[in-house]
Scaffold this motif. Structure first.
Motif: not given
Length: 156
Positions: A7-8, A13-15, A27-28, A52-57
């Motif tokens: 998770c960024p 760790v997440f699936n 939410f990733i 989105f990728h490692e970019i936070e909305m």
């Protein structure tokens, strides 16, 4: 498909098929389909953050559409990656297979003067983004007409 990610937000760790981190609730966006339009009703108020990728909305920023894309420079030069349209901006992140894997491009929707459909290449289409400073950026995407419709809806 990637089996597990971190998770960024919290590094747990997440699936990716779970869509959200079980630890912090973020939410990733990991969708690997060619093109995907999001149902905004799926974004629960309980999601702490959206990435989105490692970019936070940003605050009240929601994804509208994402998909594979190339940022097009010329007939012999382009960079592949993923394009994301939100209700606040358009973002392109290059994938790691490029010569320039750290390429990142974004524009706030308030800086988009217009968008139009470019050359149709049978399966893919070009969309051209014109900013308020007179710059033009071209992307090769699948479903260019749908991208354009979603972009115009987000702009107005």
């Amino acid at each position: 498909m990637v089996k597990a990610l971190n998770c960024p937000n919290c590094a747990a760790v997440f699936n990716p098929s779970d869509k959200s981190c079980g630890y912090c609730g973020s939410f990733i966006i990991t969708n690997d389909s060619k093109q995907f339009t999001y149902n905004l009703n799926e974004f629960k108020p309980t999601y702490k953050k959206i990435f989105f990728h490692e970019i936070e909305m940003g605050v009240n920023e929601l994804p509208i559409r994402s998909g594979m894309a190339n940022i097009y420079y010329s007939a012999t030069k382009s960079d592949g990656g993923r394009l994301l349209l939100t209700n606040q901006r358009l973002i392109f992140c290059a994938h790691a297979l490029n010569i320039n894997p750290n390429l990142y491009w974004e524009i706030g929707l308030e800086n988009v003067e217009r968008a139009e459909l470019g050359l149709n290449l049978l399966i893919s289409q070009r969309i051209k983004i014109f900013d308020t400073k007179g710059n033009e950026t071209t992307f090769v995407v699948y479903g260019g007409k749908t991208w354009l419709e979603e972009l115009k809806r987000a702009l107005y």
